[in-house]
Design a protein around this motif. Structure first.
Motif, mmCIF file in Angstrom:
data_model
loop_
_atom_site.group_PDB
_atom_site.id
_atom_site.type_symbol
_atom_site.label_atom_id
_atom_site.label_comp_id
_atom_site.label_asym_id
_atom_site.label_seq_id
_atom_site.Cartn_x
_atom_site.Cartn_y
_atom_site.Cartn_z
ATOM 1 N N ALA A 214 0.806 -1.223 0.000
ATOM 2 C CA ALA A 214 0.000 0.000 0.000
ATOM 3 C C ALA A 214 0.831 1.262 0.000
ATOM 4 C CB ALA A 214 -0.930 -0.002 1.215
ATOM 5 N N ASP A 215 2.143 1.148 0.254
ATOM 6 C CA ASP A 215 3.004 2.333 0.329
ATOM 7 C C ASP A 215 3.473 2.693 -1.079
ATOM 8 O OD1 ASP A 215 2.703 2.030 3.065
ATOM 9 O OD2 ASP A 215 4.549 0.878 3.272
ATOM 10 N N ALA A 216 2.808 3.673 -1.689
ATOM 11 C CA ALA A 216 3.110 3.993 -3.082
ATOM 12 C C ALA A 216 2.829 5.462 -3.348
ATOM 13 C CB ALA A 216 2.280 3.120 -4.025
ATOM 14 N N MET A 217 3.470 5.983 -4.398
ATOM 15 C CA MET A 217 3.162 7.338 -4.852
ATOM 16 C C MET A 217 3.487 7.461 -6.331
ATOM 17 S SD MET A 217 6.166 9.788 -3.340
ATOM 18 C CE MET A 217 7.802 9.138 -2.973
ATOM 19 N N LEU A 218 2.795 8.404 -6.982
ATOM 20 C CA LEU A 218 2.984 8.647 -8.406
ATOM 21 C C LEU A 218 3.377 10.109 -8.581
ATOM 22 C CD1 LEU A 218 0.690 7.390 -11.253
ATOM 23 C CD2 LEU A 218 1.707 9.661 -11.332
ATOM 24 N N LEU A 231 1.322 13.542 -7.668
ATOM 25 C CA LEU A 231 -0.076 13.500 -8.110
ATOM 26 C C LEU A 231 -0.942 12.648 -7.195
ATOM 27 C CD1 LEU A 231 -0.049 13.228 -12.003
ATOM 28 C CD2 LEU A 231 -0.419 15.234 -10.571
ATOM 29 N N ALA A 232 -0.380 11.562 -6.661
ATOM 30 C CA ALA A 232 -1.154 10.666 -5.798
ATOM 31 C C ALA A 232 -0.192 9.950 -4.864
ATOM 32 C CB ALA A 232 -1.943 9.657 -6.625
ATOM 33 N N ALA A 233 -0.672 9.597 -3.686
ATOM 34 C CA ALA A 233 0.158 8.905 -2.705
ATOM 35 C C ALA A 233 -0.745 8.111 -1.770
ATOM 36 C CB ALA A 233 1.021 9.885 -1.902
ATOM 37 N N SER A 234 -0.221 6.996 -1.249
ATOM 38 C CA SER A 234 -1.010 6.137 -0.355
ATOM 39 C C SER A 234 -0.100 5.498 0.678
ATOM 40 C CB SER A 234 -1.738 5.062 -1.172
ATOM 41 O OG SER A 234 -0.799 4.224 -1.839
ATOM 42 N N GLY A 235 -0.739 4.901 1.693
ATOM 43 C CA GLY A 235 0.022 4.208 2.722
ATOM 44 C C GLY A 235 0.935 5.144 3.490
ATOM 45 N N ALA A 236 2.188 4.749 3.639
ATOM 46 C CA ALA A 236 3.154 5.555 4.392
ATOM 47 C C ALA A 236 3.434 6.895 3.722
ATOM 48 C CB ALA A 236 4.458 4.776 4.554
ATOM 49 N N ASP A 239 0.746 11.345 3.326
ATOM 50 C CA ASP A 239 0.880 12.764 3.670
ATOM 51 C C ASP A 239 1.415 13.599 2.512
ATOM 52 O OD1 ASP A 239 -0.043 12.186 6.180
ATOM 53 O OD2 ASP A 239 1.936 12.134 7.134
ATOM 54 N N LEU A 240 2.041 12.946 1.529
ATOM 55 C CA LEU A 240 2.590 13.679 0.391
ATOM 56 C C LEU A 240 1.534 14.028 -0.643
ATOM 57 C CD1 LEU A 240 5.821 11.539 -0.194
ATOM 58 C CD2 LEU A 240 5.695 13.786 0.901
ATOM 59 N N ALA A 241 0.346 13.417 -0.523
ATOM 60 C CA ALA A 241 -0.676 13.589 -1.554
ATOM 61 C C ALA A 241 -1.094 15.042 -1.698
ATOM 62 C CB ALA A 241 -1.887 12.717 -1.241
ATOM 63 N N ILE A 289 6.981 0.516 -2.063
ATOM 64 C CA ILE A 289 7.811 -0.284 -1.164
ATOM 65 C C ILE A 289 7.218 -1.681 -1.138
ATOM 66 C CG2 ILE A 289 8.841 -0.464 1.119
ATOM 67 C CD1 ILE A 289 9.565 2.098 -0.323
ATOM 68 N N PRO A 290 7.768 -2.636 -1.889
ATOM 69 C CA PRO A 290 7.164 -3.976 -1.955
ATOM 70 C C PRO A 290 7.395 -4.746 -0.662
ATOM 71 C CG PRO A 290 9.219 -3.928 -3.176
ATOM 72 C CD PRO A 290 8.963 -2.519 -2.725
ATOM 73 N N PRO A 291 6.435 -5.594 -0.263
ATOM 74 C CA PRO A 291 6.613 -6.375 0.963
ATOM 75 C C PRO A 291 7.700 -7.431 0.850
ATOM 76 C CG PRO A 291 4.611 -7.032 -0.194
ATOM 77 C CD PRO A 291 5.134 -5.825 -0.896
ATOM 78 N N LEU A 292 7.979 -7.884 -0.372
ATOM 79 C CA LEU A 292 9.031 -8.869 -0.636
ATOM 80 C C LEU A 292 9.902 -8.361 -1.779
ATOM 81 C CD1 LEU A 292 6.966 -12.192 -0.520
ATOM 82 C CD2 LEU A 292 8.515 -11.351 1.239
#
Length: 343
Positions: A214-218, A231-236, A239-241, A289-292
């Motif tokens: 879920a930790d991603a941004m574009l 433009l978009a952000a999620s998870g950790a 706040d950058l969105a 940030i991938p989990p694996l």
């Protein structure tokens, strides 16, 4: 059953070095490999745990489960997710209990990825050649031949095979979802909406389709000045969105800049930045940030997803341009000089 051979099924091997496999393990960083030991001899469980206590593979340690009968083993396999390996005794409540369980794993549970290593103290009860041909198992070992080193080798070999199979399975599923999500991306384009709304939809598709966490941004490169706009952000990164620009000191900024300068995605140990190769006025990247760790075959899927997103971005830009031209054409002409608008 006769356990005369079981007492010394694991021979001491002073040359076996387990610590090398676990030296690189980062505690708690990755989920453990789940290994199920199915045997009616309590000593076998104890010695197996002792022998595998320090084993790790790909920076993931082992989590051992115990079952003391084939029936108990079947229940554990049915109710416990992601068991990678079964160390399975042949002779338990019946002379062929282990063989029956091996077949039930494939046929009743439909589990074709878990690796099964048969271990027996009575090889004559189940001849190796017949068992290897008739049953879908990874390996067959006589307990009397299993030194600590050989057990280690058998376990690592089975885990490597399981890792390959599950990676292929996940990749196949992800490919189907990537192809399916392309339609959703293009629907979002033609249904209108701002670029930020579209970018938020892209992130949602990335996290849901590819399982990248879920930790991603574009981010896109602004036309004036070349700064990175979020433009978009999620998870950790949520706040950058609301920020117009990616902060200068953000740890992912160098990876973004490398991806744009080298025109290629960046697959670092702690993060991935996927280049979105658009042809229009936008240069974009998706970071997550991938989990694996991202396997090579998963990188191919990510690149395919990036191409689909790039096409949608280009279409979004063109549709926006067409809408602007249509609105301009449909607007009433300005009144001639010296006239007054009608009331």
């Amino acid at each position: 059953m006769d356990n005369t051979d079981d007492d010394d099924w694991l021979i001491d091997d002073d040359d076996a070095v387990m610590s090398a496999a676990s030296a690189a393990h980062a505690a708690g960083a990755l989920p453990p490999w789940r290994v199920l030991v199915v045997d009616d001899d309590a000593d076998v469980h104890a010695v197996t745990r002792l022998a595998l206590r320090n084993v790790a593979f790909k920076d993931r340690e082992l989590e051992l489960f115990s079952a003391h009968s084939a029936a108990e083993g079947f229940t554990l396999l049915r109710d416990t997710a992601d068991i990678a390996l079964v160390l399975l005794d042949v002779v338990m409540e019946t002379e062929d209990a282990g063989l029956v369980l091996a077949r039930r794993i494939r046929e009743d549970l439909g589990n074709h990825t878990v690796r099964v290593v048969l271990r027996t103290g009575q090889p004559g009860q189940a001849p190796e050649q017949r068992v290897i041909i008739d049953y879908d198992i990874h390996d067959y070992k006589a307990k009397t031949e299993l030194t600590t080193q050989r057990l280690f080798t058998a376990v690592i070999s089975a885990l490597r095979a399981y890792d390959t199979l599950t990676t292929l399975e996940r990749s196949r599923d992800a490919l189907s979802r990537v192809l399916a999500c392309s339609g959703h991306l293009y629907q979002a384009v033609y249904h209108g909406g701002s670029l930020r709304e579209f970018a938020t939809g892209v992130l949602g598709q990335a996290t849901a389709v590819l399982g990248v966490g879920a930790d991603a941004m574009l981010c896109v490169v602004q036309a004036d000045g070349g700064e990175l706009a979020v433009l978009a952000a999620s998870g950790a990164f949520a706040d950058l969105a609301g920020l117009a620009l990616l902060p200068a000191g953000h740890p992912l900024r160098p990876a973004f800049q490398r991806a744009l300068a080298q025109r290629s995605s960046q697959y670092d140990d702690d993060a991935t930045v996927l280049l979105v190769p658009t042809e229009q006025q936008r240069r974009a990247c998706v970071a997550f940030i991938p989990p694996l760790p991202v396997a090579p075959i998963q990188r191919d899927l990510l690149e395919l997803f990036g191409q689909r997103v790039a096409g949608a971005f280009d279409n979004h830009y063109l549709v926006a341009q067409l809408r602007a031209l249509r609105q301009s054409a449909e607007a009433p002409p300005p009144p001639p000089p010296g006239t007054f608008p009608a009331h």
